[in-house]
Enzyme design. Structure first.
Site, short mmCIF file in Angstrom:
data_model
loop_
_atom_site.label_atom_id
_atom_site.label_comp_id
_atom_site.label_asym_id
_atom_site.label_seq_id
_atom_site.Cartn_x
_atom_site.Cartn_y
_atom_site.Cartn_z
N SER A 259 0.83 -1.21 0.00
CA SER A 259 0.00 0.00 0.00
C SER A 259 0.86 1.26 0.00
O SER A 259 2.08 1.21 0.19
CB SER A 259 -0.89 0.01 1.25
N LYS A 260 0.17 2.35 -0.20
CA LYS A 260 0.84 3.65 -0.18
C LYS A 260 1.56 3.85 1.16
O LYS A 260 2.66 4.36 1.22
CB LYS A 260 -0.24 4.72 -0.38
N ARG A 261 0.89 3.40 2.21
CA ARG A 261 1.48 3.59 3.54
C ARG A 261 2.79 2.81 3.73
O ARG A 261 3.67 3.23 4.45
CB ARG A 261 0.49 3.25 4.64
N ASN A 282 0.16 12.53 1.67
CA ASN A 282 -0.18 12.26 0.28
C ASN A 282 0.86 12.82 -0.69
O ASN A 282 0.58 13.05 -1.85
CB ASN A 282 -1.56 12.85 -0.02
#
Ligand code: GLU
Length: 511
Positions: A259-261, A282
């Site tokens: 994921s982005k995280r 972001n």
């Protein structure tokens, strides 16, 4: 055989995740292998999720990666427009066709009606079992329906899922996957605002754009049952594309989807390019900013879910296209191994020609140091390319080529510098200064002659030179380095360095 046409169909909802780049890559490779057409279609019908700048990001990412499009927005082609928002009128017509042929119906249920139904039946699904008690054109008279439509009452068009049908999908990656129609809901095709849902627009466009193969992420597999029903309803089953659902890209631990995280947490890139999303969470750097070469990223991504079945790992894009095979794509998730990504990059940097590297490294050196002579940079990248994993390493591991040594590896000085040799070493600086030719071979000859004459071993002389010139024990060949740095700088650094070593050793003795 009909023509091979594939599309990459992202929704512009933010930066394009690396998994999307892999999907694009597999589409591209398949198209190239088959002499087919690679198309970009922007699926931007969901206005609530639209993010300005995302389409531009997608285009830039594909361009940076070298995935050249044959058709798409801004490129053209015979099947345009390639942005769904520009095809809006079409979808309404096709939705009506479905209603007219009895494969879809108008539904007038208000949000309150639907909420009530869900309250009464926690597992409520608008479909075969429930549609007969809801407010729709199946339960109302034709006049009533027409009245509501004429009055502009809010309505949607839903697919009328047929009862008791088995839906068999022959997925190239996953094999036979079967769904039962009784388990499916009557998905909305056209929304109240006249915009299509993903399902309708996707199928209408794949048909009109004559897509032969749909290659996309595994998360779309369950939607495929509805898609097959749509092909049947339109009478397009004969030309229905073949499906390939690609495995997930997993976290480096192998547990769960990348994921982005994970990017922020592990300090690794999970997007191709940087993105400024307005907030710190972001906003991030991509593979490009981390210092990857696009070819290395592609080679790495190609292996996330596929392998050629041989030992070979390094492939150019063209070589990949030649051997790529959807049948060899795996079903299970592929672990995002960042060390492997770096390994690929290192291989590519090593193989890159010096002029191309100069171009890539120049902005980094400029940022840290300022303007540098192009010939010097060429020599520099030639010496350092085997020592860089990511492009910024050229600076972090090679800054001493541009500025004086600011910090010495003290431990190595303690171990390697013998003050009793200092007078000889210092005297040797004079010999270096006297060299007429300052090429690596002449320097090497001079150093060997010095060692022989003074009876000093390699292990004494070379580390001392290296430490004085660079501050560390790591780096390219001392002779090459000296030649590139040039006589004046070498002499200055040796003088300064040897003196520093003496002083440092003396300070230790006093302590
Ligand atoms: N718009 C979908 C996405 O964002 C496309 C899925 C498909 O390829 O059908 O991934």
């Amino acid at each position: 055989m009909s023509k091979i046409r594939v599309r990459f169909a992202p929704s512009p909802t933010g930066a394009l995740h690396i998994g999307g780049v892999r999907t694009a890559l597999y589409n591209y490779l398949f198209a190239k292998k088959e002499g087919g057409t690679f198309i970009l279609r922007i699926e931007d019908t969901d206005q609530t999720r639209y993010v300005p700048g995302a389409e531009k990001y997608i285009m830039e990412a594909l361009e940076w990666a070298g995935l050249k499009l044959d058709e798409g927005p801004g490129i053209g082609g015979e099947h345009g427009p390639y942005r769904q928002s520009e095809r809006k009128a079409l979808y309404g017509e096709y939705a009506k066709k479905l209603v007219d042929s009895g494969h879809a119906y108008y539904a007038f249920d208000t949000p309150e009606d639907l909420a009530k139904a869900r309250e009464e039946h926690p597992n409520f699904k608008y479909g075969i079992m429930t549609r007969i008690v809801m407010k729709n054109s199946l339960t109302m008279s034709a006049e009533e329906v027409q009245q509501k439509l004429d009055a502009g009452e809010p309505s949607v068009i839903r697919l009328k899922v047929p009862a008791d049908e088995a839906i068999l999908i022959n997925d190239i990656v996953r094999g036979e996957v079967t769904f039962q129609s009784n388990e499916l809901d009557d998905k909305v095709m056209l929304k109240g605002d006249g915009m299509p849902t993903y399902h309708l627009a996707n199928i209408v466009d794949d048909h009109l754009m004559e897509i032969s193969h749909v290659i996309r992420g595994e998360e779309w597999l369950t939607s495929t049952a509805h898609h097959v029903l749509l092909y049947r309803a339109f009478g397009w089953e004969d030309t229905m594309p073949k499906f390939s659902h690609l495995p997930l890209i997993l976290k480096p631990t192998g547990k769960g989807k990348l994921s982005k995280r994970d990017g922020a947490k592990l300090g690794i890139p999970v997007f191709p390019l940087s993105w400024d999303g307005g907030t710190p969470e972001n906003t991030f750097d991509g593979f490009r900013e981390f210092g990857f070469l696009p070819e290395a990223m592609l080679n790495f991504l190609a292996f996330l879910g596929w392998n050629p079945g041989t030992e070979q790992e390094i492939f150019t894009k063209e070589e990949l296209a030649a051997v790529f095979d959807l049948e060899k794509v795996g079903k299970s998730g592929a672990k995002f191994d960042y060390d492997k990504a770096k390994w690929f990059n290192q291989q590519y940097i090593m193989e890159k020609d010096d002029d191309a590297l100069v171009e890539m490294v120049t902005p980094i050196i400029k940022e840290h140091h300022g303007e540098v002579d192009a010939d010097f940079l060429k020599g520099f990248v030639g010496l350092m390319k085997e020592r860089a994993t990511l492009l910024p390493d050229f600076w972090t591991a090679g800054s001493y080529f541009f500025k004086d040594v600011e910090e010495f590896d003290l431990k190595s000085i303690r171990k390697r510098w013998k003050p009793e040799n200092s007078p000889k070493m210092k005297a040797f600086i004079g010999a270096i200064n006297g060299l007429e030719n300052f090429d690596a071979a002449s320097i090497e000859t001079a150093i060997h002659a010095f060692m022989e004459k003074e009876e000093l071993g390699m292990g004494v002389v070379m580390p001392a030179l290296r430490l004085a010139l660079t501050g560390t024990m790591k780096g390219p060949s001392v002779f090459d380095m000296m030649s590139l740095l040039g006589k004046q700088r070498v002499v200055e650094r040796l003088e300064k360095g040897f003196q520093y070593f003496d002083d440092y050793k003396a300070s230790l003795d006093q302590a």
